[in-house]
Write a protein that holds these residues in place. Structure first.
Motif, short mmCIF file in Angstrom:
data_model
loop_
_atom_site.label_atom_id
_atom_site.label_comp_id
_atom_site.label_asym_id
_atom_site.label_seq_id
_atom_site.Cartn_x
_atom_site.Cartn_y
_atom_site.Cartn_z
N GLU A 231 11.72 25.41 -19.11
CA GLU A 231 13.11 25.87 -19.01
C GLU A 231 13.19 27.20 -18.27
OE1 GLU A 231 14.75 24.02 -23.22
OE2 GLU A 231 13.88 26.01 -23.17
N TYR A 232 12.18 28.01 -18.49
CA TYR A 232 12.11 29.30 -17.81
C TYR A 232 12.10 29.11 -16.29
CZ TYR A 232 9.99 33.82 -16.47
OH TYR A 232 9.73 35.03 -15.88
N LEU B 129 13.10 30.68 -24.38
CA LEU B 129 13.01 29.54 -23.47
C LEU B 129 11.59 28.96 -23.47
CD1 LEU B 129 14.92 30.71 -20.27
CD2 LEU B 129 15.70 29.08 -21.97
N LYS B 130 11.52 27.68 -23.21
CA LYS B 130 10.20 27.07 -23.02
C LYS B 130 9.77 27.31 -21.57
CE LYS B 130 11.12 23.50 -26.38
NZ LYS B 130 11.62 22.15 -26.61
N ASP C 290 12.98 26.41 -14.75
CA ASP C 290 14.19 25.69 -14.38
C ASP C 290 15.36 26.66 -14.17
OD1 ASP C 290 15.31 22.91 -14.12
OD2 ASP C 290 16.74 23.81 -15.52
N PHE C 291 15.44 27.64 -15.04
CA PHE C 291 16.53 28.62 -14.92
C PHE C 291 16.46 29.35 -13.58
CE2 PHE C 291 17.52 33.22 -15.53
CZ PHE C 291 18.89 33.08 -15.41
N TYR C 292 15.25 29.81 -13.22
CA TYR C 292 15.14 30.55 -11.96
C TYR C 292 15.32 29.62 -10.76
CZ TYR C 292 13.90 34.65 -14.58
OH TYR C 292 13.96 35.70 -15.44
#
Ligand SMILES: Nc1ncnc2c1ncn2[C@@H]1O[C@H](COP(=O)(O)OP(=O)(O)O)[C@@H](O)[C@H]1O
Ligand SMILES: [Mg+2]
Lengths: 311, 282
Positions: free
Chosen positions: A93-94, A89-90, A96-98
């Motif tokens: 994005e990292y 992940l960028k 964003d996921f959390y």
């Protein structure tokens, strides 16, 4: 606010955490110091609802970790001592996921994430893949992650461990900023100087027990030149009590459970200690033995302060 | 359903899985291999047949062959795809952080299950058009193909849940893998073997109306597939021929694996996070 009550954790027969009691007021920074294996991560994992306590409990903002773990999770930002990242992940994005994992909406996330990256000085790395970031950057990214749902309480397990001095300074600056934002922070380290400067108070933990608590100055004061002495007597305990009570350098005098010895804190030089013992004998106090007990705290304190440059 | 679509784990894994070109290369390769297999089969068959024709019954046997190959593929791949998803995160030390988020355990487990088998599902669905080559020659109906597809998807999720179960309960991926493959092997080869043994015991007349073979057959995905394709294959399980159970085998398969699926997932969801309650007195 964090309240820890009689928290105990046993791994089989081994007691990793032994009736820990601690209250951390809202908006304060509490440093949890202890050598490796002292029980810091165990405490933090329990507070983060990742580990069940053997007995005792804790409250985060009044919410019981055992009864309302879901509410507790929404109110804490937790950073483990060791963690991995989803390396494909960028950075954006990292986060964003959390963010999504905390149920934050897409539009809010896209507003929030640049601010968080800014806070931890990673704006330039937003499109880098997480696995190419340096250790310090990963730690900062993880810190940003722990802030994504704007928790009031932060539980940070050795956030500066394994970092080079420059990265440590950078981390410390960010933590100060968080402190200024009014977060309640519980932070741990195996070295005291790292925390001394930024914490309102510290607790020293050793072998699962809290051996001292207070401001750094208070703890240092307590240690300076004071030692615990146990005097074993042959009868006439009360006369001995009277004698030691009159001694100016003695404090915290108490009878021990065995009924035949006294313990007290002595604050003075070796010569003064010799003189007091001489006096006691002159007063016909029947002393069988007279021994200095090394306080555990002292050892621990030496261990956590040694070998690190005070900055 | 809406919840599922917004599942963060699912979203992230989809992003990762379908981002890489390698995945699509693998898919293309699989479809190519399958096509070559079919064309080769037709080629050999028409060459050997006296009039150079491909007959419906051969088309049918090819359909069966394809179905078994895909079923074998599913049973072989699903444990590998699923048995590492939770334990793998634990080993990579990403699980702790995930568990401290607000995401419910149900959402994490379902997201993991669906994302881990998504590529296999895609492979299976994408291979369906190839089956249409078989249609051209007759012998099977579109309805059968759809039924088989549904049967595959059901089997993927059922065996996937077993993988997730071991992955959640066992710390190390390698052990979770071995356990999942072990159970899968038992449910395929093991039940077939036990079916054969218990059936022969029945036929030797030592026990009449003994339902045991039925239970082994009901658990076996390969035998059930055969039952779909050749409804007469397991006639001896019915009441006329000794075992004495008239309940359709496929329905027993669906029911038993639905139960297995639900139990596996429920335990996984329960065990994903520690029970924070203090155990009163040891
Ligand atoms: N899962 C476990 N099983 C058995 N012992 C453990 C486990 N986790 C930690 N311990 C032990 O508990 C003690 C406290 O560990 P920990 O809380 O990680 O210490 P710290 O974070 O202060 O270094 C250590 O002696 C460690 O070996
Ligand atoms: Mg630790």
């Amino acid at each position: 606010m964090i309240e820890i009550i009689d928290l105990t954790k046993k791994y089989g027969k081994f007691t990793a955490l032994d009736s820990l009691n601690l209250t951390i007021e809202k908006g304060t920074v509490f440093g949890f110091v202890g050598q490796n294996g002292a029980g810091k991560s165990t405490t933090f994992s329990i507070l983060a609802t990742l580990l069940s306590p053997t007995s005792g409990t804790a409250y985060i903002n009044g919410h019981n970790i055992s009864k309302e773990p879901k509410t507790v999770r929404s109110q804490i930002g937790y950073m483990p001592d060791f963690f991995g990242v989803y390396d494909q992940l960028k950075a954006v994005e990292y986060l964003d996921f959390y963010g999504a994992s905390y149920g934050i909406s897409q539009s809010e996330r896209s507003k929030l994430i640049p601010q968080l990256l800014e806070l931890v000085n990673l704006t330039q790395k937003q499109d880098s893949y997480v696995d190419v970031l340096s250790r310090g950057m990963k730690q900062r990214l993880c810190l940003a992650r722990s802030l994504i749902h704007d928790p009031e309480v932060l539980i940070l397990d050795e956030p500066a461990s394994g970092l080079d001095p420059r990265a440590r300074v950078e981390m410390r600056e960010i933590l100060k900023e968080l402190k200024n934002m009014g977060k309640t922070i519980l932070i741990s380290s195996h070295i005291l100087p790292e925390l001394a400067e930024m914490c309102d108070s510290i607790g020293i933990i050793d072998q699962g027990r809290l051996v001292a608590e207070g401001s750094v100055n208070e703890i240092q004061q307590r240690l300076r030149g004071e030692k615990l002495i146990i005097a074993k007597l042959y009868r006439e305990l009360d006369r001995a009590v009277n004698f030691f009570e009159d001694q100016p350098l003695v404090s915290q005098l108490a009878k021990r459970d065995d009924g035949e010895s006294l313990q007290f804190m002595f604050k003075g030089s070796v010569e003064e200690q010799v003189q007091m013992l001489k006096n006691a004998l002159l007063h016909d106090i029947p002393i069988v033995s007279f021994s200095e007990i090394e306080t555990n705290l002292e050892d621990v304190f030496m261990e956590i302060t040694k070998g690190v440059e005070l900055s | 359903m809406r919840n599922l679509l917004l599942n963060p784990v699912l979203n992230k894994e989809f992003k990762l899985r379908f981002r890489s070109f390698k995945g699509f290369l693998g898919l293309a390769f699989y479809l190519l291999a399958l096509s070559i297999l079919i064309i080769g089969f037709i080629y050999l068959d028409t060459r050997n047949s006296p009039m150079g024709l491909f007959r419906p019954d051969q088309s049918r046997s090819m359909f069966m062959m394809l179905s078994f190959i895909q079923m074998g593929l599913i049973l072989f791949i699903t444990p590998g795809l699923t048995a590492g998803v939770i334990s793998g995160e634990r080993e990579k030390q990403t699980l702790n952080i995930l568990l401290t988020t607000n995401q419910s355990s149900t959402s994490i487990i379902l997201g993991k299950l669906i994302s881990s088998v998504s590529f296999l599902l895609l492979m299976i669905v994408a291979s369906m058009p190839i089956y249409s080559i078989v249609f051209l020659f007759g012998g099977i109906s579109p309805g059968q193909v759809v039924t088989i597809l549904g049967y595959y998807i059901f089997t993927i999720f059922a065996f996937g849940s077993i993988g997730i179960f071991f992955s959640t309960l066992i710390r190390r991926t390698i052990i979770a893998m071995i356990s999942t493959y072990g159970v899968t092997l038992f449910l395929t080869a093991g039940t077939a073997f036990l079916y054969a043994i218990s059936m022969s015991v029945n036929q030797m007349g030592m026990a009449t109306n003994n339902p045991v073979p039925y239970f082994f057959a009901m658990l076996n995905p390969m035998m059930n597939l055969l039952g779909f394709l050749e409804p007469d294959a397991f006639r001896e399980l019915s009441s006329q021929s000794g075992v004495g159970i008239d309940f359709p085998l496929w329905a027993a398969y669906l029911i038993s694996y639905t139960i297995i699926f639900l139990v596996m997932l429920m335990i996984s969801i329960r065990k994903l996070r520690p029970n924070m309650k203090v155990r009163s007195k040891e």
